[in-house]
Design an enzyme around this catalytic site. Structure first.
Site, short mmCIF file in Angstrom:
data_model
loop_
_atom_site.label_atom_id
_atom_site.label_comp_id
_atom_site.label_asym_id
_atom_site.label_seq_id
_atom_site.Cartn_x
_atom_site.Cartn_y
_atom_site.Cartn_z
CG LEU A 85 12.61 41.50 27.75
CD1 LEU A 85 13.95 40.86 27.48
CD2 LEU A 85 12.80 42.62 28.73
CB CYS A 103 0.92 47.71 13.97
SG CYS A 103 0.25 47.53 12.33
CB CYS A 108 -2.21 49.36 11.30
SG CYS A 108 -0.62 49.82 11.99
CE LYS A 111 -6.25 52.53 10.19
NZ LYS A 111 -5.18 53.42 10.50
N GLY A 208 8.23 51.58 21.24
CA GLY A 208 7.05 52.30 20.75
C GLY A 208 6.53 53.33 21.74
CE1 TYR A 246 -1.56 58.96 9.27
CE2 TYR A 246 -0.22 60.44 10.56
CZ TYR A 246 -0.39 59.67 9.44
OH TYR A 246 0.59 59.60 8.51
CD GLU A 250 -6.53 56.52 10.49
OE1 GLU A 250 -5.97 56.48 9.38
OE2 GLU A 250 -6.17 55.80 11.44
CB VAL A 266 -9.89 71.13 16.09
CG1 VAL A 266 -8.60 71.37 15.34
CG2 VAL A 266 -10.82 70.19 15.32
CG HIS A 513 -11.41 54.17 -18.53
ND1 HIS A 513 -11.56 55.31 -17.77
CD2 HIS A 513 -12.57 54.03 -19.21
CE1 HIS A 513 -12.74 55.84 -18.00
NE2 HIS A 513 -13.38 55.07 -18.85
CD GLU A 518 -9.06 56.30 -15.86
OE1 GLU A 518 -8.52 56.24 -16.97
OE2 GLU A 518 -10.25 55.99 -15.66
P1 FAD Z 1 5.11 49.10 18.92
O1 FAD Z 1 4.44 48.41 17.80
O2 FAD Z 1 4.28 50.01 19.73
O3 FAD Z 1 5.75 47.96 19.84
C1 FAD Z 1 6.40 48.22 21.05
C2 FAD Z 1 6.20 47.06 22.00
O4 FAD Z 1 7.12 47.17 23.08
C3 FAD Z 1 4.81 47.04 22.62
O5 FAD Z 1 4.29 45.75 22.62
C4 FAD Z 1 5.08 47.52 24.04
O6 FAD Z 1 4.09 47.06 24.95
C5 FAD Z 1 6.44 46.92 24.30
N1 FAD Z 1 7.21 47.56 25.36
C6 FAD Z 1 7.25 48.87 25.67
N2 FAD Z 1 8.12 49.09 26.68
C7 FAD Z 1 8.63 47.88 26.99
C8 FAD Z 1 9.60 47.47 27.94
N3 FAD Z 1 10.24 48.34 28.74
N4 FAD Z 1 9.88 46.15 28.03
C9 FAD Z 1 9.26 45.25 27.23
N5 FAD Z 1 8.36 45.61 26.30
C10 FAD Z 1 8.05 46.91 26.18
N6 FAD Z 1 0.78 52.94 11.27
C11 FAD Z 1 0.63 52.69 9.94
O7 FAD Z 1 1.63 52.55 9.25
N7 FAD Z 1 -0.60 52.58 9.37
C12 FAD Z 1 -1.74 52.71 10.09
O8 FAD Z 1 -2.83 52.60 9.54
C13 FAD Z 1 -1.62 52.96 11.48
N8 FAD Z 1 -2.73 53.07 12.23
C14 FAD Z 1 -2.60 53.27 13.57
C15 FAD Z 1 -3.76 53.38 14.33
C16 FAD Z 1 -3.67 53.61 15.68
C17 FAD Z 1 -4.95 53.70 16.50
C18 FAD Z 1 -2.39 53.69 16.30
C19 FAD Z 1 -2.27 53.89 17.78
C20 FAD Z 1 -1.24 53.59 15.56
C21 FAD Z 1 -1.32 53.39 14.18
N9 FAD Z 1 -0.20 53.30 13.38
C22 FAD Z 1 -0.32 53.08 12.03
C23 FAD Z 1 1.16 53.47 13.95
C24 FAD Z 1 1.85 52.11 14.19
O9 FAD Z 1 1.01 51.28 14.98
C25 FAD Z 1 3.18 52.33 14.91
O10 FAD Z 1 3.94 53.25 14.14
C26 FAD Z 1 3.98 51.05 15.06
O11 FAD Z 1 3.27 50.08 15.77
C27 FAD Z 1 5.30 51.35 15.80
O12 FAD Z 1 6.03 50.17 15.96
P2 FAD Z 1 7.16 50.06 17.10
O13 FAD Z 1 7.87 48.78 16.83
O14 FAD Z 1 7.93 51.30 17.18
O15 FAD Z 1 6.35 49.96 18.47
P1 NAP Z 2 -0.98 63.26 16.27
O1 NAP Z 2 -1.18 62.92 14.82
O2 NAP Z 2 0.30 63.78 16.72
O3 NAP Z 2 -2.15 64.31 16.65
C1 NAP Z 2 -2.35 64.75 17.96
C2 NAP Z 2 -3.49 65.74 17.95
O4 NAP Z 2 -3.85 66.07 19.30
C3 NAP Z 2 -3.18 67.06 17.27
O5 NAP Z 2 -4.32 67.50 16.59
C4 NAP Z 2 -2.84 67.99 18.45
O6 NAP Z 2 -3.11 69.34 18.19
C5 NAP Z 2 -3.79 67.47 19.50
N1 NAP Z 2 -3.37 67.73 20.86
C6 NAP Z 2 -2.17 67.54 21.42
N2 NAP Z 2 -2.18 67.83 22.73
C7 NAP Z 2 -3.44 68.24 23.01
C8 NAP Z 2 -4.08 68.66 24.19
N3 NAP Z 2 -3.42 68.74 25.35
N4 NAP Z 2 -5.39 69.00 24.13
C9 NAP Z 2 -6.06 68.94 22.97
N5 NAP Z 2 -5.52 68.52 21.81
C10 NAP Z 2 -4.21 68.17 21.84
O7 NAP Z 2 -1.28 62.01 17.19
P2 NAP Z 2 -2.26 60.80 17.07
O8 NAP Z 2 -3.44 61.12 16.25
O9 NAP Z 2 -2.46 60.38 18.48
O10 NAP Z 2 -1.40 59.72 16.28
C11 NAP Z 2 -0.10 59.31 16.72
C12 NAP Z 2 0.71 58.75 15.58
O11 NAP Z 2 0.20 57.48 15.19
C13 NAP Z 2 0.66 59.61 14.31
O12 NAP Z 2 1.70 60.54 14.29
C14 NAP Z 2 0.77 58.61 13.19
O13 NAP Z 2 2.08 58.56 12.70
C15 NAP Z 2 0.39 57.28 13.80
N6 NAP Z 2 -0.87 56.84 13.15
C16 NAP Z 2 -0.87 56.55 11.82
C17 NAP Z 2 -2.05 56.20 11.19
C18 NAP Z 2 -2.07 55.89 9.73
O14 NAP Z 2 -1.03 55.65 9.16
N7 NAP Z 2 -3.22 55.87 9.08
C19 NAP Z 2 -3.22 56.16 11.92
C20 NAP Z 2 -3.19 56.46 13.26
C21 NAP Z 2 -1.99 56.81 13.87
P3 NAP Z 2 -1.97 70.39 17.75
O15 NAP Z 2 -1.87 70.29 16.25
O16 NAP Z 2 -2.54 71.67 18.23
O17 NAP Z 2 -0.70 70.02 18.45
#
Ligand code: FAD
Ligand code: NAP
Length: 540
Positions: A85, A103, A108, A111, A208, A246, A250, A266, A513, A518
């Site tokens: 679903l 993702c 991902c 991004k 998610g 993150y 990013e 921040v 190299h 390296e």
């Molecule tokens: P998701 O991929 O979020 O999938 C959940 C799905 O379930 C969604 O389609 C949602 O709509 C659906 N859903 C929710 N509730 C219901 C419901 N009740 N019924 C039916 N469907 C539902 N990770 C990396 O490893 N590398 C990265 O570079 C990276 N970059 C990221 C950049 C950004 C901007 C963001 C937001 C995340 C990034 N992540 C990255 C994190 C990564 O996207 C997530 O960790 C990953 O997608 C989690 O997978 P999941 O299966 O838990 O959930």
């Molecule tokens: P995050 O990494 O948990 O960072 C949230 C940030 O928002 C922190 O700096 C936090 O500050 C701040 N914050 C929280 N509440 C706030 C508020 N009310 N007002 C102002 N600032 C606040 O979350 P995210 O950047 O949204 O990313 C979510 C997850 O996605 C990550 O944990 C990561 O695992 C995944 N992700 C992965 C990648 C990658 O692999 N390259 C890229 C993107 C996302 P404090 O430190 O003070 O709490």
């Protein structure tokens, strides 16, 4: 089942098991046996005994993202009857997307594509130094609409391939928002409001999360999140990114690289949980490239001016109010797990109140037939490969003969800012906390990537750090790298750490190299020695 049928099935299963022993001796996968509920059965027997006829599916997955799809594909390959679903609720400004989860659609993949677009912009400016004859690089500009169209076209193609793959593999895809009726029954509500009742022996929660919004005036009306930025129908312009995790870093990194003014607000520290020395290097590098930081500040209000721009009020640590005007305000303050929609109480599912996430032991929740993987799990990394691996391994344990559990330790990660920071294992702070300062040795070095010389790019923040035990086998506990392609570099070393990498082994590894990777094989200066970790000469 009558005792006679049961006895017949047992004899049949024994016979099948003898055939399987030969297969095992030959190193082949078992031809006729499958595991179900901890017992091993012949495949044909399983179809009768294990697929409980009172349920529609062996596995019903809620959430068609990284973890859910991985589990579904693995399970169907092990002969389970599977349905997925998936449903996307529009963002506050109405952005929505197709099958595949965060993702692929809003994480991902877009991004990384925008990160690449930013790197290409950088390359255009460097190319003339290498002799390329181009128009004045200052006149080269990004076409935001062309970029988002290219990114969205790629995403749509992935959505389509994903749907085709589900159809080919005979995984039933249901576009509906699911919630629990009881521990074995899910109600799927379609876009038109129709209800589908679905029953399953096992249910996997892989829903998610979605971006959080702060509770301040104007946040929902005028703010956007990572759900919207990759398909924004106008150039973002001067952007305020609230949150220094993150996503904040990013998005600010690629927006700045694309030529937009980007400011990160921040609240406390940047990249909480990461090695703070490395984080400082990243921050300095971002500042050098033009990203602005507002420290110790919290947003208070967003209002729309007559000219359509956004007036943002924020409060600093002394309670002083400040204001500035932006074209876009992007919230990157963390993500909330999509728990409420599931109505977990109907299945007796326990939720951890502090995080509003699911605490599962080996992905199994407090309700034995309900499992969870991915971002919805309490205290697990929110990363795509983590969700995928956990989903696959769970399916193998449920429907194959596997006992392999997901290992959540030493998961490598990279922040694409766009000079990348990649790491695996412990940060310096964690290593000191766990082992004590006297028990660890920290090797470090600054280095100069060869490709930075001709364009005279800033090298001040290119740095490697290796944290190891000081005594015994000098096992490596953590590796940190700031520089180009850090993700590619760290991935290989993550394997080495999994294999028990030690400092002597690292030092005896012959480098390639001239690469940046390296640099890890050239480390010899410890922090304890106080020697200068400035770059060594290129070829010594
Ligand atoms: P998701 O991929 O979020 O999938 C959940 C799905 O379930 C969604 O389609 C949602 O709509 C659906 N859903 C929710 N509730 C219901 C419901 N009740 N019924 C039916 N469907 C539902 N990770 C990396 O490893 N590398 C990265 O570079 C990276 N970059 C990221 C950049 C950004 C901007 C963001 C937001 C995340 C990034 N992540 C990255 C994190 C990564 O996207 C997530 O960790 C990953 O997608 C989690 O997978 P999941 O299966 O838990 O959930
Ligand atoms: P995050 O990494 O948990 O960072 C949230 C940030 O928002 C922190 O700096 C936090 O500050 C701040 N914050 C929280 N509440 C706030 C508020 N009310 N007002 C102002 N600032 C606040 O979350 P995210 O950047 O949204 O990313 C979510 C997850 O996605 C990550 O944990 C990561 O695992 C995944 N992700 C992965 C990648 C990658 O692999 N390259 C890229 C993107 C996302 P404090 O430190 O003070 O709490």
């Amino acid at each position: 089942m009558s005792p006679i049928i049961m006895a017949t099935l047992t004899v049949f299963t024994r016979l099948v098991s003898i055939r399987g022993t030969y297969a095992k001796l030959l190193g082949l996968p078992h031809p006729l046996l499958v595991k179900c509920d901890g017992f091993v059965y012949g495949r044909s027997v399983m179809a009768y005994m294990c697929t409980d006829q009172s349920y529609m599916y062996d596995l019903l997955v809620i959430g068609g993202g990284s973890g859910g799809l991985a589990a579904a594909k693995e399970a169907v390959g092990l002969n389970a009857k599977v349905a997925v679903l998936d449903y996307v609720t529009p963002s506050p400004i109405g952005t929505t997307w197709g099958l595949g989860g965060t993702c692929i659609n809003v994480g991902c993949i877009p991004k990384k594509l925008m990160h690449q677009a930013a790197l290409l912009g950088e390359a255009v400016h460097e190319a003339t130094k290498f002799g390329w004859q181009l128009p004045d690089p200052k006149t080269v500009k990004i076409d935001w609409e062309a970029l988002t169209t290219a990114v969205q076209n790629h995403i749509k193609s992935v959505n389509w391939v994903t749907r085709v793959e589900l159809r080919t593999k005979k995984i039933e895809y249901i576009n509906a928002l699911g919630h629990f009726k009881d521990a074995h029954t899910i109600v799927g509500v379609t876009k038109k409001g129709e209800e589908k009742i679905l029953t399953a022996k096992n249910i996997l929660i892989a829903v998610g999360g979605r971006p959080k919004y702060p509770d301040i005036p104007g946040a929902l009306e005028y703010g956007i999140s990572s759900d919207d930025i990759f398909s924004l129908n106008r150039a973002p312009g001067k952007t305020l990114l609230i949150g220094a995790g993150y996503i904040g870093l990013e998005c600010a990194g690629f927006l700045n690289g694309l030529g937009y003014d980007a400011t990160i607000m921040v609240r406390s520290i940047v990249l909480r949980g990461f090695d703070q020395q490395m984080v400082n290097l990243i921050v300095k590098e971002m500042e050098h490239r033009g990203v602005h930081f507002i420290y110790q500040a919290k947003p208070k209000k967003i209002a729309k001016q007559e000219d359509g721009r956004l007036l943002v009020d924020w409060v600093d640590k002394d309670g002083q109010i400040h204001q500035d005007v932006y074209d876009t305000v992007l919230f990157a303050i963390g993500r909330r797990a999509l728990i409420e929609d599931l109505k977990p109480e109907n299945a007796g599912l326990k939720i951890v109140p502090e995080t509003n996430k699911i605490d599962a032991i080996n992905e199994q929740t407090n309700v034995p037939n309900i499992y969870a993987v991915g971002d919805v799990l309490h205290k697990r990394p929110e990363l795509t490969p983590v969700a995928i691996n956990a989903g696959k391994l769970l399916a193998r344990r449920l429907f194959g003969n596997s006992t392999e559990q997901m290992d959540y330790t030493n998961v490598a990660t990279t922040v694409f800012t766009p000079l990348e920071y990649g790491c695996v294992g412990l940060s310096e702070e964690e290593a000191i906390m766990l082992h004590g300062e006297e028990e660890i040795e920290i090797y470090h070095a600054y280095y100069k990537p060869t490709e930075f010389f001709i364009p005279q790019k800033q090298v001040d923040h290119c740095y490697v750090k290796v944290i190891a035990l000081r005594n015994g086998d000098e096992r490596v506990l953590g590796m940190h790298f700031v520089g180009p392609n850090a993700g590619e570099v760290i991935q290989g070393f993550a394997v080495a750490i999994k294999c028990g990498l030690t400092i002597p082994k690292l030092k005896s590894t012959v480098g390639i190299h001239p690469t940046v990777a390296e640099e890890f094989t050239r480390i010899f200066i410890t922090k304890r020695s106080g020697l200068d970790p400035s770059p060594q000469s290129c070829c010594s």
